[in-house]
Scaffold this active site. Structure first.
Site, PDB file in Angstrom:
ATOM      1  N   LYS A  48       0.838  -1.198   0.000  1.00 47.54           N
ATOM      2  CA  LYS A  48       0.000   0.000   0.000  1.00 47.54           C
ATOM      3  C   LYS A  48       0.875   1.251   0.000  1.00 47.54           C
ATOM      4  O   LYS A  48       2.097   1.173   0.170  1.00 47.54           O
ATOM      5  CB  LYS A  48      -0.920   0.005   1.225  1.00 47.54           C
ATOM      6  CG  LYS A  48      -0.191   0.045   2.562  1.00 47.54           C
ATOM      7  CD  LYS A  48      -1.155  -0.048   3.727  1.00 47.54           C
ATOM      8  CE  LYS A  48      -0.394  -0.014   5.058  1.00 47.54           C
ATOM      9  NZ  LYS A  48      -1.308  -0.075   6.216  1.00 47.54           N
ATOM     10  N   ARG A 106      -9.466   0.003  15.560  1.00 44.71           N
ATOM     11  CA  ARG A 106      -9.424   0.801  14.340  1.00 44.71           C
ATOM     12  C   ARG A 106     -10.502   0.315  13.375  1.00 44.71           C
ATOM     13  O   ARG A 106     -11.442   1.036  13.075  1.00 44.71           O
ATOM     14  CB  ARG A 106      -8.017   0.722  13.723  1.00 44.71           C
ATOM     15  CG  ARG A 106      -7.766   1.694  12.603  1.00 44.71           C
ATOM     16  CD  ARG A 106      -6.308   1.683  12.185  1.00 44.71           C
ATOM     17  NE  ARG A 106      -5.870   0.409  11.628  1.00 44.71           N
ATOM     18  CZ  ARG A 106      -4.644   0.182  11.162  1.00 44.71           C
ATOM     19  NH1 ARG A 106      -3.732   1.139  11.224  1.00 44.71           N
ATOM     20  NH2 ARG A 106      -4.320  -0.988  10.656  1.00 44.71           N
ATOM     21  N   TYR A 156      13.522  31.836   3.881  1.00 51.85           N
ATOM     22  CA  TYR A 156      12.304  32.563   4.244  1.00 51.85           C
ATOM     23  C   TYR A 156      12.312  32.974   5.716  1.00 51.85           C
ATOM     24  O   TYR A 156      12.760  32.223   6.585  1.00 51.85           O
ATOM     25  CB  TYR A 156      11.069  31.697   3.977  1.00 51.85           C
ATOM     26  CG  TYR A 156      10.707  31.577   2.516  1.00 51.85           C
ATOM     27  CD1 TYR A 156      10.489  32.705   1.736  1.00 51.85           C
ATOM     28  CD2 TYR A 156      10.576  30.329   1.919  1.00 51.85           C
ATOM     29  CE1 TYR A 156      10.153  32.589   0.392  1.00 51.85           C
ATOM     30  CE2 TYR A 156      10.226  30.202   0.578  1.00 51.85           C
ATOM     31  CZ  TYR A 156      10.015  31.346  -0.177  1.00 51.85           C
ATOM     32  OH  TYR A 156       9.682  31.228  -1.501  1.00 51.85           O
ATOM     33  N   MET A 199       9.357  25.013  -0.273  1.00 49.06           N
ATOM     34  CA  MET A 199       8.514  24.048  -0.964  1.00 49.06           C
ATOM     35  C   MET A 199       9.332  23.138  -1.876  1.00 49.06           C
ATOM     36  O   MET A 199       9.107  21.920  -1.915  1.00 49.06           O
ATOM     37  CB  MET A 199       7.449  24.766  -1.794  1.00 49.06           C
ATOM     38  CG  MET A 199       6.487  23.805  -2.499  1.00 49.06           C
ATOM     39  SD  MET A 199       5.216  24.639  -3.471  1.00 49.06           S
ATOM     40  CE  MET A 199       4.249  25.404  -2.177  1.00 49.06           C
TER      41      MET A 199
END
Length: 365
Positions: A35, A133, A261, A310
């Protein structure tokens, strides 16, 4: 290679498969969990290779993941761990085998299979033994048996559950309780069913820590990809995925100059920095910024400085003999994903599966 890429080493995968197989009793089957794009690698390449090696079953989370495996040519059975009613058509069209984990899903899939003229369609019963779950409860067995008498559209292929803390030996009592609970529930069903579904509960850590709980099959995910949930077992496995990038540009920074940044990093003296073309859009969380994380260049650690952007991050390479175009390793054999993720109080699973699909996959045979 001069690009950001995830190298997928099939020799490492073969090693891990053989090691985990060596832990199993002779007749115990193995289900490979592929998965989440094969734990962030390449589910189709991994599955095709494991099928060549002789794995018995695959497991995916959702129907579209199983559909992708079928389109890639996978022939062996595929269990869908968390099927949704909206995707039952995909399940049947691709001969996928759904986990039925609640009364609603049981009813809806049975009705869907009957409406599509299926007979004895293979399904798997999921029981909740403590993870809380997904799954039926132990006292749901009578209800299930009554529903099975009402239809021949489905057939129970396996009964399974999932362990909550098999890697933590301090939770041994709880895990043994889960195993006992599953054994009791499974035996109740086996005594009442005409057929004999196979049983499975063990994940990677249980394969290692609880050999008595192998039943008819085990499921392994993280172990196939090279991680055993303990430092000792990590030594017996080889990381399959290695995330690499390259130095795009080198800067000389003067004292009191800032980087990135929000001017999050300020140089304290003359420093040399490198910009790497990988960022939080690629799965390298902003949490790794400001000295929390590092990359390796020429075998040396280069701390991440400032905020992760990013598409880029910056590292301090003062004192490292390197140049633009040199390779950079984020994680892999020389830098464990366990160690990298631990720096932000995370786990290898999260780091591996976060690797963006925009990153080039390079398969190494």
């Amino acid at each position: 290679m001069g690009v950001t890429r995830l190298e997928i080493n099939l020799n490492a995968l073969k090693h891990n498969y053989a090691y985990l197989r060596s832990k199993l009793a002779k007749d115990v089957k193995m289900m490979g969990v592929v998965k989440a794009f094969g734990y962030g690698s390449d589910a189709c390449e991994v599955a095709l290779f494991l099928e060549e090696l002789g794995i018995d079953y695959f497991a995916v989370a959702y129907a579209h993941e199983g559909e992708a495996l079928r389109k890639a040519g996978i022939q062996i059975p595929i269990l869908v761990l968390h099927p949704q009613p909206d995707n039952f058509k995909v399940v049947i069209e691709n001969c996928l085998e759904p986990s039925l984990y609640s009364a609603r899903v049981f009813r809806e899939f049975s009705a869907f299979a009957k409406a599509h003229k299926q007979k004895h369609y293979p399904v798997h019963l999921k029981f909740n033994t403590g993870l809380n779950r997904l799954g039926f409860w132990e006292n749901d067995t009578d209800w299930i048996l009554e529903r099975l008498k009402e239809t021949d559209a489905i057939k129970i292929t396996s009964i399974f559950s999932h362990l909550a803390a098999s890697e933590d030996l301090e939770e041994k009592t709880f895990t043994q309780h889960q195993i006992a609970s599953f054994t009791k529930t499974a035996n109740t069903l086996l005594q009442a069913l005409d057929d004999t579904p196979f049983l499975h509960q063990s994940n990677t850590s249980a394969i290692i820590n609880y050999p008595e709980a192998q039943f008819d099959m085990v499921r392994t995910g993280i172990g196939l990809y090279g991680y055993g949930n303990t430092p000792k077992e990590d030594q017996n496995l080889r990381p399959v995925a290695c995330l690499k990038s390259v130095i795009s540009q080198i800067h000389m920074i003067e004292p009191n100059e800032t980087v990135g940044y929000n001017r999050a990093y300020t140089a304290t003296h003359y420093e040399k920095t490198a910009t790497i073309p990988i960022g939080h859009a690629d799965g390298i969380s902003r949490a790794y910024g400001n000295g929390k994380g590092y990359v390796t260049i020429q075998g040396e650690k280069a701390p991440i400085i400032g905020n992760v952007c990013m598409d880029m991050l910056m590292v301090n390479i003062t004192g490292i003999d390197c140049k633009e175009g040199d390779d950079v390793t984020i994680f892999g054999e020389e830098v464990s994903a366990v160690d990298v993720s631990a720096r932000i109080h995370s786990i290898s699973y999260e780091l591996l599966t976060a690797v963006s699909q925009r990153i080039k996959r390079v398969v190494l045979r």
